[in-house]
Design an enzyme around this catalytic site. Structure first.
Site, PDB file in Angstrom:
ATOM      1  N   HIS A  56      -9.956 -12.418  16.981  1.00  0.00           N
ATOM      2  CA  HIS A  56     -10.342 -12.627  15.599  1.00  0.00           C
ATOM      3  C   HIS A  56      -8.884 -13.253  15.092  1.00  0.00           C
ATOM      4  O   HIS A  56      -7.844 -12.941  15.241  1.00  0.00           O
ATOM      5  CB  HIS A  56     -10.494 -10.994  15.008  1.00  0.00           C
ATOM      6  CG  HIS A  56     -11.039 -11.141  13.878  1.00  0.00           C
ATOM      7  ND1 HIS A  56     -10.314 -11.025  12.436  1.00  0.00           N
ATOM      8  CD2 HIS A  56     -12.603 -11.073  13.155  1.00  0.00           C
ATOM      9  CE1 HIS A  56     -11.052 -11.242  11.389  1.00  0.00           C
ATOM     10  NE2 HIS A  56     -12.377 -10.828  11.761  1.00  0.00           N
ATOM     11  N   LYS A 108     -16.021  -0.393   9.785  1.00  0.00           N
ATOM     12  CA  LYS A 108     -17.010  -0.517  10.887  1.00  0.00           C
ATOM     13  C   LYS A 108     -17.330   0.652  11.801  1.00  0.00           C
ATOM     14  O   LYS A 108     -17.968   0.835  12.559  1.00  0.00           O
ATOM     15  CB  LYS A 108     -16.220  -1.526  11.959  1.00  0.00           C
ATOM     16  CG  LYS A 108     -15.971  -3.009  11.359  1.00  0.00           C
ATOM     17  CD  LYS A 108     -15.404  -3.960  12.102  1.00  0.00           C
ATOM     18  CE  LYS A 108     -14.639  -4.980  11.532  1.00  0.00           C
ATOM     19  NZ  LYS A 108     -15.435  -5.983  10.999  1.00  0.00           N
ATOM     20  N   ASP A 119      -6.231  -4.871  19.166  1.00  0.00           N
ATOM     21  CA  ASP A 119      -7.118  -4.894  18.028  1.00  0.00           C
ATOM     22  C   ASP A 119      -8.315  -4.123  18.241  1.00  0.00           C
ATOM     23  O   ASP A 119      -9.031  -4.845  19.033  1.00  0.00           O
ATOM     24  CB  ASP A 119      -7.375  -6.436  17.704  1.00  0.00           C
ATOM     25  CG  ASP A 119      -8.319  -6.517  16.561  1.00  0.00           C
ATOM     26  OD1 ASP A 119      -9.012  -5.571  16.144  1.00  0.00           O
ATOM     27  OD2 ASP A 119      -8.956  -7.794  16.119  1.00  0.00           O
ATOM     28  N   CYS A 122     -14.650 -15.580  11.894  1.00  0.00           N
ATOM     29  CA  CYS A 122     -13.113 -15.314  12.163  1.00  0.00           C
ATOM     30  C   CYS A 122     -12.717 -15.680  13.659  1.00  0.00           C
ATOM     31  O   CYS A 122     -11.741 -15.099  13.954  1.00  0.00           O
ATOM     32  CB  CYS A 122     -12.586 -14.024  11.337  1.00  0.00           C
ATOM     33  SG  CYS A 122     -13.259 -14.214   9.939  1.00  0.00           S
ATOM     34  N   GLN A 143     -13.234  -3.478  16.706  1.00  0.00           N
ATOM     35  CA  GLN A 143     -14.751  -3.520  17.173  1.00  0.00           C
ATOM     36  C   GLN A 143     -15.123  -2.419  18.389  1.00  0.00           C
ATOM     37  O   GLN A 143     -16.037  -1.933  18.463  1.00  0.00           O
ATOM     38  CB  GLN A 143     -15.161  -4.588  17.603  1.00  0.00           C
ATOM     39  CG  GLN A 143     -15.482  -5.994  16.936  1.00  0.00           C
ATOM     40  CD  GLN A 143     -16.623  -5.842  15.733  1.00  0.00           C
ATOM     41  OE1 GLN A 143     -17.296  -4.847  16.047  1.00  0.00           O
ATOM     42  NE2 GLN A 143     -16.419  -6.491  14.852  1.00  0.00           N
TER      43      GLN A 143
HETATM   44  C1  LIG Z   1     -12.313  -8.275  16.351  1.00  0.00           C
HETATM   45  C2  LIG Z   1     -11.725  -7.871  14.858  1.00  0.00           C
HETATM   46  N1  LIG Z   1     -10.677  -7.644  14.439  1.00  0.00           N
HETATM   47  C3  LIG Z   1     -10.105  -7.488  13.095  1.00  0.00           C
HETATM   48  C4  LIG Z   1     -11.109  -7.583  12.051  1.00  0.00           C
HETATM   49  C5  LIG Z   1     -10.631  -7.444  10.644  1.00  0.00           C
HETATM   50  O1  LIG Z   1     -11.373  -6.215  10.386  1.00  0.00           O
HETATM   51  P1  LIG Z   1     -10.808  -5.747   8.791  1.00  0.00           P
HETATM   52  O2  LIG Z   1     -11.387  -7.002   8.123  1.00  0.00           O
HETATM   53  O3  LIG Z   1     -11.406  -4.441   8.541  1.00  0.00           O
HETATM   54  O4  LIG Z   1      -9.417  -5.899   8.915  1.00  0.00           O
HETATM   55  C6  LIG Z   1     -12.615  -7.748  12.466  1.00  0.00           C
HETATM   56  C7  LIG Z   1     -13.641  -7.676  11.229  1.00  0.00           C
HETATM   57  O5  LIG Z   1     -14.457  -8.220  11.564  1.00  0.00           O
HETATM   58  C8  LIG Z   1     -12.863  -7.894  13.996  1.00  0.00           C
HETATM   59  O6  LIG Z   1     -14.218  -7.925  14.147  1.00  0.00           O
END
Ligand SMILES: Cc1ncc(COP(=O)(O)O)c(C=O)c1O
Length: 418
Positions: A132, A235, A209, A375, A212
């Site tokens: 992401h 999430k 990260d 993203c 998810q």
């Molecule tokens: C794999 C992953 N990393 C990071 C994020 C970013 O999360 P946040 O927008 O809550 O910071 C997301 C959100 O869609 C995601 O799916």
């Protein structure tokens, strides 16, 4: 919901009981029952979380760590109690658990604080093709500033990380490896413990990260081996505006603060400013107090259901979704085949129809999915598509909702005369 494997743990409540805890699930969209399949973007909130927010604001609201009056003491105890809940859930010490706004801020904190201190010209950072943007852009920024270099670990044809190619990148001696635990597009669950071993053998640190993975997988920081782990509450059935960064204590101790201001200092004089101890050093300013408390409640809620049972239910429903999606002609599904190393995320493309059109027609059927690049533009380039449609599952989703998705997809084909 019938578990497929005999060893799969069962949820302690029926799906109907679980659904009844989510008021929004009774909504209708365009006259159809809502089938909310956009949980990868954000999950819906159970009453336990909604009521925790409401109760705090009605009965306890005050600033934390400051006043000596009763309300402030209550608010502080609740805020720190939430930290203890989230830290225990992750097998972390509470000093290793920094509250941040979201996973994005957690990753930026590491890039800014650890990265700007420890990276120099010529250093290498490994990221993967399935990241992401939150786990790419901060590293790109710090690499630009320091003259460091990003190496991209490739994925294979099934959407899994190519571990041989990853091992080769490790031979170049990176200082840092940044990997998603679960891909938000492919549903791939990366073998983090193995990646941690490989990364540490190569002398690098591992940033994970977990945006998810946290809603699906039981996580124990003492076993997993990540040096930093980022999660986001919204999430995980919690509110927006709050997330957490786990960092190994000896690393956090050495790192400079990210945001300067109130609460993060020990002493301020005209000549010298010193920093508060962990975790306050990284929590400058008034934190999102109500949100942190509700985050703690969300964690308690998933712990009560049990993440292994949540994961098993999602894997079972994802298998059903993959099976049914195969009945729709003209679809390409991305990511690994159904199985334990695939979370409840199903992304696909339909020949001749843009993902946004698919999503709009599905909305008329009451089905909420995400359409776009998610993203993850580098991944889209690898997959050879500008965008995908993504159905992402949560513990409250049902086979009937998957069937509603399939009916919607068949309608897309009719509308486009395919
Ligand atoms: C794999 C992953 N990393 C990071 C994020 C970013 O999360 P946040 O927008 O809550 O910071 C997301 C959100 O869609 C995601 O799916």
């Amino acid at each position: 919901m019938e578990p497929t494997a005999t060893t799969a743990p069962a949820l302690p409540r029926s799906i109907d009981e679980i659904r009844a805890e989510f008021p929004i699930l009774t909504r209708e969209i365009h006259g159809k029952p809502l089938a909310y399949l956009d949980n990868g973007a954000t999950a819906q909130k159970p009453l336990a979380v909604i009521e925790a927010l409401d109760r705090y604001l009605r009965e306890h609201n005050a600033n934390v760590h400051r006043g000596v009056h009763t309300l402030s003491e209550e608010a502080t105890a609740m805020y720190e109690g939430a930290r203890a809940t989230v830290a225990d859930h992750l097998g972390a010490d509470r000093r290793e658990l920094i509250f941040v706004r979201n996973a994005t801020e957690a990753l930026n904190l590491v890039a800014y604080s650890w990265g700007r201190t420890n990276l120099a010209a010529g250093d290498r950072i490994v990221v993967t093709e399935m990241e992401h943007h939150s786990n790419v852009v901060p590293w790109y920024q710090v690499a630009q500033e320091k003259g460091a270099h990003l190496d991209w670990a490739p994925i294979d044809g099934d959407g899994r990380l190519d571990l041989d190619a990853f091992a080769q990148l490790l031979e170049r001696g990176p200082k840092l490896v940044c990997v998603a635990h679960v891909s938000n597009v492919l549903g791939t669950i990366n073998p983090i413990a193995e990646i941690a071993r490989m990364t540490h053998d190569a002398g690098a640190l591992l940033v994970v990260d977990g945006a998810q993975s946290a809603p699906k997988l039981e996580l124990d920081m003492t076993e997993l081996g990540a040096d930093f782990y980022a999660i986001t509450a919204h999430k995980l059935y919690g509110p927006t505006g709050i997330g957490a960064l786990f960092g190994r204590r000896e690393l956090l101790d050495e790192m400079p603060p990210f945001i300067g201001g109130g609460s993060m200092i020990r002493k301020v004089t005209k000549e010298l400013i010193t920093w508060a101890d962990l975790p306050a050093k990284f929590e400058g300013g008034t934190p999102p107090i109500a949100e942190a408390i509700a985050f703690g409640e969300a964690v308690r809620w998933v712990d009560e259901l049990g993440l292994p049972a949540i994961h098993a239910a999602e894997v079972e429903l994802a298998s059903y979704a993959l099976e049914r999606i195969a009945e729709v002609p003209g679809l390409t599904v991305f990511g690994p085949p159904a199985g334990d190393d695939r979370g409840g995320i199903v992304s696909f493309a339909m020949d001749g129809v843009h993902a946004h059109d698919i999503s709009e027609i599905l909305d008329r059927h009451g089905v909420a999915v995400r359409a776009g690049h998610h993203c993850a533009q580098v991944l889209m380039q690898q997959l050879g598509v500008p965008a995908t449609t993504r159905a992402s599952l949560a513990v409250y989703n049902t086979r009937a909702e998957v069937d509603q998705l399939i009916d919607g997809l068949l309608d897309v084909r009719r509308v486009f005369e395919l």
